[in-house]
Enzyme design. Structure first.
Site, PDB file in Angstrom:
ATOM      1  N   HIS A   2      43.624  -6.066 -29.699  1.00 38.30           N
ATOM      2  CA  HIS A   2      44.956  -6.382 -30.214  1.00 38.30           C
ATOM      3  C   HIS A   2      46.027  -5.671 -29.404  1.00 38.30           C
ATOM      4  O   HIS A   2      47.101  -6.198 -29.152  1.00 38.30           O
ATOM      5  CB  HIS A   2      45.065  -5.946 -31.680  1.00 38.30           C
ATOM      6  CG  HIS A   2      44.985  -7.099 -32.612  1.00 38.30           C
ATOM      7  ND1 HIS A   2      44.555  -6.974 -33.905  1.00 38.30           N
ATOM      8  CD2 HIS A   2      45.278  -8.406 -32.439  1.00 38.30           C
ATOM      9  CE1 HIS A   2      44.609  -8.166 -34.494  1.00 38.30           C
ATOM     10  NE2 HIS A   2      45.034  -9.035 -33.623  1.00 38.30           N
ATOM     11  N   ARG A  50      43.564 -22.845 -29.735  1.00 42.31           N
ATOM     12  CA  ARG A  50      42.130 -22.620 -29.912  1.00 42.31           C
ATOM     13  C   ARG A  50      41.836 -22.425 -31.408  1.00 42.31           C
ATOM     14  O   ARG A  50      41.819 -21.309 -31.903  1.00 42.31           O
ATOM     15  CB  ARG A  50      41.681 -21.399 -29.108  1.00 42.31           C
ATOM     16  CG  ARG A  50      41.677 -21.616 -27.590  1.00 42.31           C
ATOM     17  CD  ARG A  50      41.171 -20.368 -26.867  1.00 42.31           C
ATOM     18  NE  ARG A  50      40.753 -20.643 -25.496  1.00 42.31           N
ATOM     19  CZ  ARG A  50      41.433 -20.287 -24.403  1.00 42.31           C
ATOM     20  NH1 ARG A  50      42.571 -19.645 -24.528  1.00 42.31           N
ATOM     21  NH2 ARG A  50      40.962 -20.558 -23.191  1.00 42.31           N
ATOM     22  N   ARG A  94      42.956 -28.044 -30.453  1.00 44.23           N
ATOM     23  CA  ARG A  94      41.585 -28.308 -30.042  1.00 44.23           C
ATOM     24  C   ARG A  94      40.672 -28.103 -31.241  1.00 44.23           C
ATOM     25  O   ARG A  94      40.746 -27.073 -31.916  1.00 44.23           O
ATOM     26  CB  ARG A  94      41.172 -27.380 -28.907  1.00 44.23           C
ATOM     27  CG  ARG A  94      39.715 -27.623 -28.531  1.00 44.23           C
ATOM     28  CD  ARG A  94      39.284 -26.833 -27.367  1.00 44.23           C
ATOM     29  NE  ARG A  94      39.207 -25.419 -27.687  1.00 44.23           N
ATOM     30  CZ  ARG A  94      38.948 -24.479 -26.780  1.00 44.23           C
ATOM     31  NH1 ARG A  94      38.807 -24.819 -25.519  1.00 44.23           N
ATOM     32  NH2 ARG A  94      38.853 -23.226 -27.127  1.00 44.23           N
ATOM     33  N   GLU A 107      35.260 -30.444 -19.312  1.00 45.33           N
ATOM     34  CA  GLU A 107      34.761 -29.111 -18.974  1.00 45.33           C
ATOM     35  C   GLU A 107      33.251 -29.106 -18.770  1.00 45.33           C
ATOM     36  O   GLU A 107      32.637 -28.062 -18.588  1.00 45.33           O
ATOM     37  CB  GLU A 107      35.183 -28.082 -20.022  1.00 45.33           C
ATOM     38  CG  GLU A 107      34.943 -28.478 -21.451  1.00 45.33           C
ATOM     39  CD  GLU A 107      35.480 -27.462 -22.467  1.00 45.33           C
ATOM     40  OE1 GLU A 107      35.872 -26.354 -22.089  1.00 45.33           O
ATOM     41  OE2 GLU A 107      35.484 -27.805 -23.666  1.00 45.33           O
ATOM     42  N   ASN A 121      37.461 -23.054 -17.084  1.00 50.05           N
ATOM     43  CA  ASN A 121      36.567 -21.919 -17.389  1.00 50.05           C
ATOM     44  C   ASN A 121      35.135 -22.429 -17.558  1.00 50.05           C
ATOM     45  O   ASN A 121      34.189 -21.882 -16.997  1.00 50.05           O
ATOM     46  CB  ASN A 121      36.980 -21.216 -18.687  1.00 50.05           C
ATOM     47  CG  ASN A 121      38.417 -20.747 -18.651  1.00 50.05           C
ATOM     48  OD1 ASN A 121      38.985 -20.590 -17.582  1.00 50.05           O
ATOM     49  ND2 ASN A 121      39.009 -20.532 -19.811  1.00 50.05           N
ATOM     50  N   ASP A 122      35.003 -23.476 -18.360  1.00 54.16           N
ATOM     51  CA  ASP A 122      33.670 -24.021 -18.588  1.00 54.16           C
ATOM     52  C   ASP A 122      33.234 -24.955 -17.471  1.00 54.16           C
ATOM     53  O   ASP A 122      32.061 -24.994 -17.123  1.00 54.16           O
ATOM     54  CB  ASP A 122      33.603 -24.737 -19.944  1.00 54.16           C
ATOM     55  CG  ASP A 122      33.398 -23.734 -21.074  1.00 54.16           C
ATOM     56  OD1 ASP A 122      32.512 -22.875 -20.930  1.00 54.16           O
ATOM     57  OD2 ASP A 122      34.125 -23.796 -22.067  1.00 54.16           O
ATOM     58  N   ARG A 180      30.028 -17.617 -17.457  1.00 58.48           N
ATOM     59  CA  ARG A 180      31.400 -17.150 -17.208  1.00 58.48           C
ATOM     60  C   ARG A 180      31.614 -15.704 -17.639  1.00 58.48           C
ATOM     61  O   ARG A 180      32.563 -15.061 -17.215  1.00 58.48           O
ATOM     62  CB  ARG A 180      32.409 -18.069 -17.893  1.00 58.48           C
ATOM     63  CG  ARG A 180      32.292 -18.103 -19.396  1.00 58.48           C
ATOM     64  CD  ARG A 180      33.059 -19.270 -19.985  1.00 58.48           C
ATOM     65  NE  ARG A 180      34.322 -18.857 -20.574  1.00 58.48           N
ATOM     66  CZ  ARG A 180      35.086 -19.656 -21.324  1.00 58.48           C
ATOM     67  NH1 ARG A 180      34.713 -20.909 -21.542  1.00 58.48           N
ATOM     68  NH2 ARG A 180      36.212 -19.224 -21.822  1.00 58.48           N
ATOM     69  N   CYS A 222      43.896 -26.532 -18.602  1.00 58.16           N
ATOM     70  CA  CYS A 222      44.177 -25.461 -19.558  1.00 58.16           C
ATOM     71  C   CYS A 222      43.237 -24.266 -19.399  1.00 58.16           C
ATOM     72  O   CYS A 222      43.277 -23.339 -20.189  1.00 58.16           O
ATOM     73  CB  CYS A 222      44.138 -25.977 -20.996  1.00 58.16           C
ATOM     74  SG  CYS A 222      42.529 -26.605 -21.481  1.00 58.16           S
TER      75      CYS A 222
HETATM   76  C1  PEP Z   1      38.005 -23.780 -20.651  1.00 57.37           C
HETATM   77  O1  PEP Z   1      36.787 -23.872 -20.805  1.00 57.37           O
HETATM   78  O2  PEP Z   1      38.559 -23.754 -19.529  1.00 57.37           O
HETATM   79  C2  PEP Z   1      38.894 -23.671 -21.815  1.00 57.37           C
HETATM   80  C3  PEP Z   1      40.201 -23.744 -21.682  1.00 57.37           C
HETATM   81  O3  PEP Z   1      38.330 -23.443 -23.032  1.00 57.37           O
HETATM   82  P1  PEP Z   1      37.748 -22.033 -23.498  1.00 57.37           P
HETATM   83  O4  PEP Z   1      38.132 -21.013 -22.481  1.00 57.37           O
HETATM   84  O5  PEP Z   1      38.314 -21.773 -24.828  1.00 57.37           O
HETATM   85  O6  PEP Z   1      36.273 -22.323 -23.505  1.00 57.37           O
HETATM   86 MG    MG Z   2      35.935 -24.284 -22.757  1.00 54.65          MG
END
Ligand code: PEP
Ligand code: MG
Length: 587
Positions: free
Chosen positions: A191, A296, A336, A434, A457-458, A468, A505
């Site tokens: 936090h 999220r 989402r 993703e 990211n995914d 990751r 994103c």
């Molecule tokens: C991603 O996977 O890039 C994404 C934005 O979702 P998260 O990071 O919440 O998995």
């Molecule tokens: Mg993701």
């Protein structure tokens, strides 16, 4: 002496050190009570809870007055802890059945909660131990009458050095004197870290033994971008630091007229912010996000022991929709749906799977538990009457999933209409791209949705088969790997053919080299942590569409055997040649 920790909140700060040793533990005596005293102890507890609640509410009101922002969510979360019936019933139970005094019952209950949180896989959740500490300290202070001196004796602008800071301590630091902070405890998901970023205070956490290595009044230079703390620098380092500080301040300053995302020659992309329930929203407005590009929703689950009800979800989505509509520009919120599983585990929901990242997660989970899917969709639909709301499906890997979601949504719309409940009948739906199969088959997916949002990211994790969150394979975490660029390109052409917009994103959107590269490739929007919007926007405002077309060609110019590192270096070089102040923007 330069110490290295975790880069927690970007920015530079330099000044005298203020060593903060904290309030310390509230001294508590624990003793057995006679059964006849139980009622009195429970009353003492209830009084303390009532005063603590009032204090927290007063603090929230004062913060709202003073800053209208940020820090409030943290204390709302503390209020939720203290209003948690389950937790408070446990305290009462310990008094009545265990026959101990109220202080002992509070400490034992909080110890139990702390060890529950500490065991959780999700680091965000683990960090909530700090919030329990904070609430416990408030309650114990009420019960014991213990007075510490919470007011920090900061008399001049200083860099605060502490073993650790609770959220309460962080917001009580007088902001006008707080240049930055460096702590041993904390992590990028704590936090305190979220607050630091929301308040734009440079911070380095995860240092080793900083409190004993720095003395009050030492000159400290704090680099929140690289996670470094330099103590008593020589004159030359100090001068270099001051110059860098001045340059980066000047570099990011925008002229203020155009919305973030405007290009030099009139074109533009949309710049949205990522957020989740529980983090401050003020930064979105300050940094002029055009909306919430990734909400999220799973944090409503991660923060609770049980699943949120439709009403709880509706309240959260409605407030996000209302807030987003106050932003300049688009004003939408892209909610989402529950992205649970993989690294985001939740007791009671997540089943034990041999390969959770390849398991029954996200949209797969929702489709296997239709009541949960319908409850969330209903809540989102209801919230759509209060702003521009869009639904986004996570971890889509095939068309059947989108077809099923579309069918469910249709049925729910009819049900809501028959119940006379207001919602946006034209609500847009989107798929996250993703998983490699989604990118490869984007043409087919595009028939079922109104937009795509690429979660790099995914996408990087699944394409490179590299976890990751695993530092040992972090070298394979390559957003600019040619394979990723190909998948991006396939997604973009499928979307263009169908005429639907594409956003990115994932975290790569906020990287000045990579995010701008996605824009050069043709994405319509970027969504990122709000504090990174100014840098990305500043770069975009210095480039024309023709510049971006040239930038998009950089990887191809390196030939077939280009590596991700080679592409990144060449892109960075191109940027530096094009924009003389580029290096300053990165600090
Ligand atoms: C991603 O996977 O890039 C994404 C934005 O979702 P998260 O990071 O919440 O998995
Ligand atoms: Mg993701």
């Amino acid at each position: 002496m330069t110490l290295t920790g975790l880069a927690t909140a970007r920015g530079l700060a330099g000044g005298p050190a203020f060593i903060y040793r904290g309030h310390g533990e509230v001294p508590v005596s624990e003793y057995a009570i006679a059964a006849t005293r139980a009622d009195d102890e429970v009353k003492r507890l209830n009084d303390a809870v009532a005063v603590t609640k009032r204090d927290l509410e007063a603090l929230i009101a004062a913060l709202r007055e003073r800053t209208g922002r940020a820090d409030i969510r943290v204390f709302e979360c503390h209020l939720m802890i203290i209003e948690d019936e389950f937790l408070m019933n446990e305290v009462v139970g310990r008094i009545r059945n265990g026959l101990v005094n109220a202080e002992a019952a509070v400490r034992q209950t909080m110890d139990g909660a702390r060890s529950q949180f500490a065991k959780m896989n999700d680091p965000y959740f683990r960090e909530r131990v700090r919030d329990i500490d904070d609430v416990e300290r408030r309650l114990l202070k009420q019960l014991t009458g213990f007075e510490s001196n919470p007011h920090l004796e900061l008399k001049e602008p200083s860099v605060v050095i502490a073993d650790d800071l609770t959220p309460s301590e962080t917001v009580q630091l007088p902001k006008e004197f707080l240049l930055g902070f460096a702590t041993n405890g904390g992590s990028p998901t704590s936090h305190v870290a979220l607050l630091a970023r929301a308040l734009a205070i440079p911070a380095v956490t995860g240092l080793v033994d900083i409190v004993s290595r720095v003395e009050a009044g030492d000159t400290v230079l704090l680099d929140g971008t690289n996670g470094e703390v330099t103590v008593n620098p020589d004159a030359e380092s100090l001068a270099r630091f001051r110059l860098q500080e001045k340059r980066s301040r000047e570099a990011v300053a925008m002229d203020g007229a155009a919305l973030p995302g405007a290009l030099k020659d009139g074109g533009s992309v949309k710049i949205f912010a990522n957020m989740h329930p529980g983090i401050p929203v003020a930064a979105l407005k300050e940094n002029r996000a055009q909306g919430i590009g990734l909400y999220r929703s799973e944090y409503l689950w991660l923060n609770h022991e049980r699943e949120p009800t439709e009403e709880e979800q509706f309240a959260a989505y409605k407030s996000a929709a209302q807030f987003a509509s106050t932003l300049e520009g688009d004003g939408s919120v892209t909610i989402r749906m529950l992205d649970i599983g993989g690294d985001k585990t939740m007791k009671g929901i997540s089943s034990k799977e041999a390969n959770p990242f390849l398991g029954n997660r996200s949209i797969r989970y929702l489709l296997s538990r239709r009541e949960a899917l319908r409850m969330q969709m209903r809540a989102i639909l209801r919230a759509s009457a209060f702003g521009k709301v869009r639904i986004m499906y996570p971890m889509v890997s095939c068309v059947e999933e989108l077809r099923e979601c579309a069918r469910e949504l249709d049925v729910l719309k009819k049900t809501l209409a028959s119940e006379g409940i207001a919602f946006d009948a034209g609500i847009e739906t989107g798929a996250m791209i993703e998983v490699p199969s989604a990118a490869l088959n984007a043409g087919a997916l595009a028939d079922y949705v109104d937009f795509f949002s690429i979660g790099t990211n995914d996408l990087v994790q699944y394409t490179m088969a590299a976890d990751r969150g695993n530092e040992a394979v972090a070298n394979l975490y390559q957003p600019l790997n040619p394979a990723i660029i190909k998948l991006m390109s396939m997604t973009l052409s499928a979307a263009k053919e169908k005429g639907i917009p594409v956003a990115v994103c994932g975290e790569s959107a906020s990287d000045p080299v990579v995010g701008i590269f996605w824009v050069a490739m043709g994405v319509d929007a970027l969504s990122m942590s709000a504090t990174y919007i100014p840098v990305v926007s500043k770069i975009l405002s210095s480039l024309t569409r023709a510049d971006l077309d040239e930038y998009a060609k950089v990887p191809a110019s390196l030939g077939r055997d280009a590596t991700a590192a080679g592409i990144f270096a060449a892109c960075r070089e191109w940027m530096s040649a094009k924009l003389p102040g580029f290096a300053d923007l990165l600090s």
